[in-house]
Motif scaffolding. Sequence first.
Motif, PDB file in Angstrom:
ATOM      1  N   ASP A  30       0.825  -1.221   0.000  1.00 56.60           N
ATOM      2  CA  ASP A  30       0.000   0.000   0.000  1.00 56.60           C
ATOM      3  C   ASP A  30       0.855   1.265   0.000  1.00 56.60           C
ATOM      4  O   ASP A  30       0.439   2.296  -0.523  1.00 56.60           O
ATOM      5  N   TYR A  31       2.030   1.215   0.612  1.00 53.22           N
ATOM      6  CA  TYR A  31       2.852   2.404   0.777  1.00 53.22           C
ATOM      7  C   TYR A  31       3.833   2.624  -0.367  1.00 53.22           C
ATOM      8  O   TYR A  31       4.598   3.596  -0.343  1.00 53.22           O
ATOM      9  N   TYR A  32       3.813   1.744  -1.358  1.00 50.60           N
ATOM     10  CA  TYR A  32       4.836   1.763  -2.394  1.00 50.60           C
ATOM     11  C   TYR A  32       4.265   2.035  -3.780  1.00 50.60           C
ATOM     12  O   TYR A  32       3.227   1.488  -4.163  1.00 50.60           O
ATOM     13  N   ALA A  33       4.971   2.868  -4.507  1.00 51.23           N
ATOM     14  CA  ALA A  33       4.739   2.977  -5.946  1.00 51.23           C
ATOM     15  C   ALA A  33       5.474   1.815  -6.615  1.00 51.23           C
ATOM     16  O   ALA A  33       6.506   1.347  -6.115  1.00 51.23           O
ATOM     17  N   VAL A  34       4.947   1.366  -7.738  1.00 52.44           N
ATOM     18  CA  VAL A  34       5.556   0.233  -8.442  1.00 52.44           C
ATOM     19  C   VAL A  34       5.758   0.588  -9.912  1.00 52.44           C
ATOM     20  O   VAL A  34       4.861   1.139 -10.554  1.00 52.44           O
ATOM     21  N   GLY A  35       6.923   0.274 -10.392  1.00 48.86           N
ATOM     22  CA  GLY A  35       7.232   0.526 -11.787  1.00 48.86           C
ATOM     23  C   GLY A  35       7.591  -0.749 -12.528  1.00 48.86           C
ATOM     24  O   GLY A  35       8.042  -1.730 -11.914  1.00 48.86           O
ATOM     25  N   TRP A  36       7.364  -0.732 -13.809  1.00 50.52           N
ATOM     26  CA  TRP A  36       7.809  -1.806 -14.699  1.00 50.52           C
ATOM     27  C   TRP A  36       8.871  -1.231 -15.636  1.00 50.52           C
ATOM     28  O   TRP A  36       8.651  -0.178 -16.248  1.00 50.52           O
ATOM     29  N   PHE A  37       9.968  -1.942 -15.720  1.00 48.32           N
ATOM     30  CA  PHE A  37      11.067  -1.551 -16.574  1.00 48.32           C
ATOM     31  C   PHE A  37      11.379  -2.716 -17.513  1.00 48.32           C
ATOM     32  O   PHE A  37      11.041  -3.869 -17.223  1.00 48.32           O
ATOM     33  N   ARG A  38      12.053  -2.412 -18.609  1.00 49.44           N
ATOM     34  CA  ARG A  38      12.481  -3.487 -19.495  1.00 49.44           C
ATOM     35  C   ARG A  38      13.873  -3.196 -20.030  1.00 49.44           C
ATOM     36  O   ARG A  38      14.277  -2.042 -20.142  1.00 49.44           O
ATOM     37  N   GLN A  39      14.568  -4.280 -20.349  1.00 49.52           N
ATOM     38  CA  GLN A  39      15.902  -4.141 -20.930  1.00 49.52           C
ATOM     39  C   GLN A  39      16.060  -5.160 -22.048  1.00 49.52           C
ATOM     40  O   GLN A  39      15.976  -6.368 -21.818  1.00 49.52           O
ATOM     41  N   ALA A  40      16.270  -4.625 -23.247  1.00 54.68           N
ATOM     42  CA  ALA A  40      16.508  -5.470 -24.415  1.00 54.68           C
ATOM     43  C   ALA A  40      18.009  -5.666 -24.584  1.00 54.68           C
ATOM     44  O   ALA A  40      18.801  -4.841 -24.114  1.00 54.68           O
ATOM     45  N   PRO A  41      18.424  -6.728 -25.257  1.00 54.30           N
ATOM     46  CA  PRO A  41      19.859  -6.971 -25.461  1.00 54.30           C
ATOM     47  C   PRO A  41      20.532  -5.778 -26.128  1.00 54.30           C
ATOM     48  O   PRO A  41      20.042  -5.254 -27.133  1.00 54.30           O
ATOM     49  N   GLY A  42      21.629  -5.334 -25.541  1.00 50.18           N
ATOM     50  CA  GLY A  42      22.387  -4.242 -26.106  1.00 50.18           C
ATOM     51  C   GLY A  42      21.802  -2.863 -25.882  1.00 50.18           C
ATOM     52  O   GLY A  42      22.326  -1.870 -26.411  1.00 50.18           O
ATOM     53  N   TYR A  94      11.636  -8.027 -18.552  1.00 50.24           N
ATOM     54  CA  TYR A  94      10.797  -7.068 -17.830  1.00 50.24           C
ATOM     55  C   TYR A  94      10.989  -7.247 -16.327  1.00 50.24           C
ATOM     56  O   TYR A  94      10.876  -8.353 -15.806  1.00 50.24           O
ATOM     57  N   HIS A  95      11.267  -6.117 -15.663  1.00 44.74           N
ATOM     58  CA  HIS A  95      11.454  -6.104 -14.223  1.00 44.74           C
ATOM     59  C   HIS A  95      10.408  -5.228 -13.569  1.00 44.74           C
ATOM     60  O   HIS A  95      10.035  -4.192 -14.117  1.00 44.74           O
ATOM     61  N   CYS A  96       9.971  -5.617 -12.382  1.00 49.75           N
ATOM     62  CA  CYS A  96       9.176  -4.706 -11.573  1.00 49.75           C
ATOM     63  C   CYS A  96      10.043  -4.175 -10.432  1.00 49.75           C
ATOM     64  O   CYS A  96      11.036  -4.808 -10.045  1.00 49.75           O
ATOM     65  N   ALA A  97       9.652  -3.018  -9.931  1.00 46.91           N
ATOM     66  CA  ALA A  97      10.413  -2.380  -8.868  1.00 46.91           C
ATOM     67  C   ALA A  97       9.455  -1.642  -7.952  1.00 46.91           C
ATOM     68  O   ALA A  97       8.421  -1.121  -8.414  1.00 46.91           O
ATOM     69  N   ALA A  98       9.773  -1.591  -6.672  1.00 46.14           N
ATOM     70  CA  ALA A  98       8.926  -0.920  -5.679  1.00 46.14           C
ATOM     71  C   ALA A  98       9.703   0.215  -5.027  1.00 46.14           C
ATOM     72  O   ALA A  98      10.870   0.045  -4.640  1.00 46.14           O
ATOM     73  N   GLY A  99       9.039   1.357  -4.892  1.00 47.51           N
ATOM     74  CA  GLY A  99       9.663   2.523  -4.279  1.00 47.51           C
ATOM     75  C   GLY A  99       8.750   3.139  -3.246  1.00 47.51           C
ATOM     76  O   GLY A  99       7.545   3.271  -3.477  1.00 47.51           O
ATOM     77  N   LEU A 100       9.335   3.524  -2.104  1.00 41.73           N
ATOM     78  CA  LEU A 100       8.558   4.103  -1.013  1.00 41.73           C
ATOM     79  C   LEU A 100       8.276   5.556  -1.368  1.00 41.73           C
ATOM     80  O   LEU A 100       9.030   6.470  -1.015  1.00 41.73           O
ATOM     81  N   SER A 101       7.176   5.762  -2.090  1.00 40.96           N
ATOM     82  CA  SER A 101       6.868   7.087  -2.603  1.00 40.96           C
ATOM     83  C   SER A 101       5.387   7.180  -2.925  1.00 40.96           C
ATOM     84  O   SER A 101       4.742   6.185  -3.213  1.00 40.96           O
ATOM     85  N   TRP A 102       4.877   8.417  -2.869  1.00 41.36           N
ATOM     86  CA  TRP A 102       3.469   8.629  -3.230  1.00 41.36           C
ATOM     87  C   TRP A 102       3.261   8.477  -4.724  1.00 41.36           C
ATOM     88  O   TRP A 102       2.265   7.915  -5.159  1.00 41.36           O
ATOM     89  N   GLY A 105       7.792   7.064 -10.993  1.00 37.41           N
ATOM     90  CA  GLY A 105       8.570   7.656 -12.067  1.00 37.41           C
ATOM     91  C   GLY A 105       9.316   6.596 -12.829  1.00 37.41           C
ATOM     92  O   GLY A 105       9.139   5.396 -12.588  1.00 37.41           O
ATOM     93  N   PHE A 106      10.171   7.041 -13.737  1.00 35.56           N
ATOM     94  CA  PHE A 106      10.894   6.113 -14.591  1.00 35.56           C
ATOM     95  C   PHE A 106      12.408   6.188 -14.400  1.00 35.56           C
ATOM     96  O   PHE A 106      13.165   5.793 -15.278  1.00 35.56           O
ATOM     97  N   GLU A 107      12.823   6.683 -13.240  1.00 32.81           N
ATOM     98  CA  GLU A 107      14.246   6.712 -12.935  1.00 32.81           C
ATOM     99  C   GLU A 107      14.576   5.594 -11.957  1.00 32.81           C
ATOM    100  O   GLU A 107      13.802   5.306 -11.051  1.00 32.81           O
ATOM    101  N   ASP A 108      15.741   4.985 -12.130  1.00 31.84           N
ATOM    102  CA  ASP A 108      16.136   3.904 -11.232  1.00 31.84           C
ATOM    103  C   ASP A 108      16.109   4.331  -9.771  1.00 31.84           C
ATOM    104  O   ASP A 108      15.699   3.565  -8.887  1.00 31.84           O
ATOM    105  N   HIS A 109      16.518   5.564  -9.504  1.00 38.04           N
ATOM    106  CA  HIS A 109      16.613   6.005  -8.116  1.00 38.04           C
ATOM    107  C   HIS A 109      15.258   6.230  -7.456  1.00 38.04           C
ATOM    108  O   HIS A 109      15.183   6.509  -6.257  1.00 38.04           O
ATOM    109  N   ASP A 110      14.183   6.103  -8.233  1.00 37.73           N
ATOM    110  CA  ASP A 110      12.836   6.206  -7.645  1.00 37.73           C
ATOM    111  C   ASP A 110      12.466   4.945  -6.878  1.00 37.73           C
ATOM    112  O   ASP A 110      11.458   4.926  -6.173  1.00 37.73           O
TER     113      ASP A 110
END
Length: 124
Positions: A30-42, A94-102, A105-110
């Motif tokens: 509930d307290y986390y924003a979640v992002g989806w990122f992807r990385q293609a070869p190269g 495809y990766h998901c990521a969770a950040g403690l934020s309201w 965004g699309f930056e890794d540091h989020d």
Amino acid sequence: QVQLVESGGGLVQPGGSLRLSCQVSGLVLDYYAVGWFRQAPGKEREGVSCISNSDGRTYHTDSVKGRFTVSRDNGKNTVYLQMNSLEPEDTAVYHCAAGLSWTCGFEDHDYNYWGQGTQVTVSS
């Protein structure tokens, strides 16, 4: 211990659909924003879609707008990425990521926590 586990990837033909899941444990989603990122070869990792924790607002990068939808079920500690009209250019891990934020965004540091990823391959 916080864990994010993606599932639902696979091989699909162009124009097809997949739904990715991100199962989260070890934190209250509930307290986390979640992002989806992807990385293609190269290529560098890029943010695809994200969903905020406050109002469930969603954001998508231009290349997937109208095709991808992100949603969350906090009761199940799970976030979903519905991908329709898939194109070969969507092929990536495809990766998901969770950040403690309201908001999200699309930056890794989020983000504080990351999953290992699931492979999506779009090919005929």
